[in-house]
Write an enzyme that holds these catalytic residues in place. Sequence first.
Site, short mmCIF file in Angstrom:
data_model
loop_
_atom_site.label_atom_id
_atom_site.label_comp_id
_atom_site.label_asym_id
_atom_site.label_seq_id
_atom_site.Cartn_x
_atom_site.Cartn_y
_atom_site.Cartn_z
N ASP A 82 1.41 4.96 1.62
CA ASP A 82 1.02 5.91 2.66
C ASP A 82 1.57 7.29 2.31
OD1 ASP A 82 -0.24 3.90 4.06
OD2 ASP A 82 1.54 3.41 5.23
N ASP A 122 10.63 3.53 12.74
CA ASP A 122 11.37 2.44 13.38
C ASP A 122 12.76 2.19 12.80
OD1 ASP A 122 10.10 1.51 11.10
OD2 ASP A 122 9.04 -0.13 12.07
N ASP A 130 0.85 -1.19 0.00
CA ASP A 130 0.00 0.00 0.00
C ASP A 130 0.89 1.24 0.00
OD1 ASP A 130 0.96 -0.06 2.60
OD2 ASP A 130 -0.88 -0.96 3.36
#
Length: 425
Positions: A60, A137, A58
């Site tokens: 973002d 992260d 996907d």
Amino acid sequence: MLNVNTPRILPRAQHNISRQQIDEDVLKVLYRLHRNGHLAYLVGGSVRDLLLGRQPKDFDIGTDATPSQVRRLFRNCFLVGRRFRLAHIRFKDNKVIEVATFRRHPRQDELPDDPDDHFLFVQNVFGTPGEDAYRRDFTMNALFYDISDFSVIDYTGGLDDLAQRQIRVIGDPDVRFKEDPVRMLRALEFSARLGFSLDDSTLRSIEVNAPLIAEAAPARIREEIMELFRHKVAARVMRMSKELGLLPHLLAGYRGDETSLQLLQHVDDRTASGVAIDEAFAIAALFLNRFFRDFPVEKDTHITAALHMANDIIFSHCRYFSIAQGIRHQAREMLVGCFRMVRGRGRRGERRFVEHPFTPRALELLRLWALVKPELVAVTEEWSEAIEQRTVPAGEARKKTRPRRRRPRRKRPEGGQPQAKQLKT
Ligand code: ATP
Ligand code: MG
């Protein structure tokens, strides 16, 4: 040295991301944000995957527009999430594009008094793109693709790490894993998915902080575990988790014995061959070996006892992760189905079992189990034949295989005519 203010910028000519690889609705959203004076970046995993020449799952979007500014720009936009406020822009065929405002870590003095409120607060302080990159992260997940000039923006050194095929935590792994222990699992997942290496400091930090994962929200762990199965890396990640001492904290007390890991590898291979994995199947596979270990198949064991044992084994897992009754039921039926089949053919109720809609799935699991336990190949074949013969398309099965039930004929009184129904007087 890269820092929050001075990113490395890779111009269009120096990277391989083309707009043709980007979903057209995503491009529309990016352009509209940009035309209205906002920063509009592709962020996170999609930039990483595009740079690696992989198709992103996907796309973002990150922007400096606030969620309400985004909503004003798009008619089809809904603000979602009480915890992490996001704009969802909906397109046809249920397509949803997520637009998040850049966030930053709040300063210590900004934090609310109650530590329980920190997590929520930390996620909702808006910031600059550089600050947003640093709260992510791993360096490879903190790259941006800027729609204004098609450049790639790298604040944290992600481009170098991608080139060296390594996963590096942004900042000190100890601090970042304590802040959010789910990152430990994500590190192993990405390493398995992409074939990237993890440096020693990260591995050591996972060993040290492993127990913290037991405190992460069960819903997040549940989702990440299913991600492992969907990405066909469940076996590899479970094995790595076991080696690093993470596994028993991840799935309370789960041992990850060699036999189970082998079965999970076959489950991953099955997913890799294009068969979609669902949660009930994953749970049944996780616990199948334990079920047979705790409940060895004996000739005269009653099926009710097997049902109880299957329930006991998956109950605490399902309760902890709030797994719906329907999924738990299917997982249990798969375990019991395998039990019935391993017990051998020719039992009472066999016909109903063979015709039961859950049985082919139990057989699928048993087939994988027989790859681990070759002594079960013969019995698996016998059941395969029986089940394949029975599985006629639904509807037809009823018409063709089931004899019509007739009411037993009423007995005629001796010598007389059939009795008329007696009226009560
Ligand atoms: P996938 O291909 O699995 O979707 P992804 O990198 O897009 O990989 P997501 O879970 O969709 O992973 O998260 C999107 C982005 O959000 C990540 O790339 C990362 O930048 C950031 N992110 C996700 N989880 C965390 C976390 N626990 N801590 C910090 N940043 C995170
Ligand atoms: Mg993603």
